[in-house]
Design an enzyme around this catalytic site. Sequence first.
Site, PDB file in Angstrom:
ATOM      1  N   HIS A  26      58.923   9.054  11.753  1.00  0.00           N
ATOM      2  CA  HIS A  26      60.024   8.069  12.445  1.00  0.00           C
ATOM      3  C   HIS A  26      59.541   7.728  13.949  1.00  0.00           C
ATOM      4  CE1 HIS A  26      63.228   9.944   9.489  1.00  0.00           C
ATOM      5  NE2 HIS A  26      63.073   8.713   9.315  1.00  0.00           N
ATOM      6  N   LYS A  50      77.149   8.005   1.253  1.00  0.00           N
ATOM      7  CA  LYS A  50      75.822   9.193   1.137  1.00  0.00           C
ATOM      8  C   LYS A  50      76.150  10.569   1.076  1.00  0.00           C
ATOM      9  CE  LYS A  50      71.392   6.950   1.865  1.00  0.00           C
ATOM     10  NZ  LYS A  50      70.245   7.388   2.581  1.00  0.00           N
ATOM     11  N   ARG A 100      56.030   4.183   3.618  1.00  0.00           N
ATOM     12  CA  ARG A 100      54.827   5.243   3.507  1.00  0.00           C
ATOM     13  C   ARG A 100      54.008   4.951   2.381  1.00  0.00           C
ATOM     14  NH1 ARG A 100      59.499   9.678   3.506  1.00  0.00           N
ATOM     15  NH2 ARG A 100      60.144   7.892   2.299  1.00  0.00           N
TER      16      ARG A 100
HETATM   17  O1  PNS Z   1      66.441   6.550   6.622  1.00  0.00           O
HETATM   18  P1  PNS Z   1      67.132   6.069   5.336  1.00  0.00           P
HETATM   19  O2  PNS Z   1      68.162   6.916   4.880  1.00  0.00           O
HETATM   20  O3  PNS Z   1      66.369   5.720   4.296  1.00  0.00           O
HETATM   21  O4  PNS Z   1      67.975   4.807   5.863  1.00  0.00           O
HETATM   22  C1  PNS Z   1      68.607   3.911   4.769  1.00  0.00           C
HETATM   23  C2  PNS Z   1      69.362   2.785   5.493  1.00  0.00           C
HETATM   24  C3  PNS Z   1      70.324   3.404   6.702  1.00  0.00           C
HETATM   25  C4  PNS Z   1      68.513   1.754   6.378  1.00  0.00           C
HETATM   26  C5  PNS Z   1      70.325   2.014   4.598  1.00  0.00           C
HETATM   27  O5  PNS Z   1      70.930   3.072   3.722  1.00  0.00           O
HETATM   28  C6  PNS Z   1      71.295   1.014   5.200  1.00  0.00           C
HETATM   29  O6  PNS Z   1      70.989  -0.005   5.495  1.00  0.00           O
HETATM   30  N1  PNS Z   1      72.757   1.353   5.132  1.00  0.00           N
HETATM   31  C7  PNS Z   1      73.677   0.753   5.493  1.00  0.00           C
HETATM   32  C8  PNS Z   1      74.498   0.059   4.535  1.00  0.00           C
HETATM   33  C9  PNS Z   1      73.951  -1.122   3.739  1.00  0.00           C
HETATM   34  O7  PNS Z   1      73.614  -2.205   4.474  1.00  0.00           O
HETATM   35  N2  PNS Z   1      73.780  -1.273   2.384  1.00  0.00           N
HETATM   36  C10 PNS Z   1      73.325  -2.329   1.716  1.00  0.00           C
HETATM   37  C11 PNS Z   1      71.824  -2.391   1.743  1.00  0.00           C
HETATM   38  S1  PNS Z   1      71.272  -3.963   1.062  1.00  0.00           S
END
Ligand code: PNS
Length: 173
Positions: A26, A50, A100
């Site tokens: 990160h 989550k 990644r």
């Molecule tokens: O570090 P991560 O867990 O891979 O991050 C995932 C994240 C936070 C980028 C994703 O879960 C997210 O955007 N969550 C917000 C909810 C949302 O917008 N969901 C619809 C995605 S199309």
Amino acid sequence: MIDNGRASRATHAVLPGSFDPPTNGHLDVIERSARCFGRVTVAVVVNPQKREPMFSLEEREAMLKECTAHLPNVSVEHFRGLLAAYVKQMRADVIVKGLRVVSDFENEMSTALMNRSLSDVDTLFLMSDQRYSFVSSSIVKEVFFLGGDVAALVPEPVLRIMSAKRAGVARSK
Ligand code: PNS
């Protein structure tokens, strides 16, 4: 916007994630984004859909702030709900994510397309440094709490907070 052959607009990038906990992968993507964009907001998700994170929102924000203190154009915030709504509210120009391995791509592609259809904001991907292509928050947590050495995989402030948490877990048993 190009003005006399020079880019004249400081681009605001939002770099979202769970950061449970932040890893060197990160931090590498954050540092490289800070060189590419005028302003970077690292956005910690508060997502009740989550699984409960191991580190509280306050801990995750504090770890990220300490790890990015040397980057003047980076700030750390959090958001609830849709990322698309957050980037619109922040008037961000782009979403940035690290990629990644090939298996990351499929999910990231649909997410990026959905976010663009909801917000008109594009997602740009930085290839993760090969040193960190196997590093995820979940693998780091699993190895660390089973006694493995993750010092090369997480920033020092993160290792400190993880060690304190592990000591607390051991005491409560
Ligand atoms: O570090 P991560 O867990 O891979 O991050 C995932 C994240 C936070 C980028 C994703 O879960 C997210 O955007 N969550 C917000 C909810 C949302 O917008 N969901 C619809 C995605 S199309």
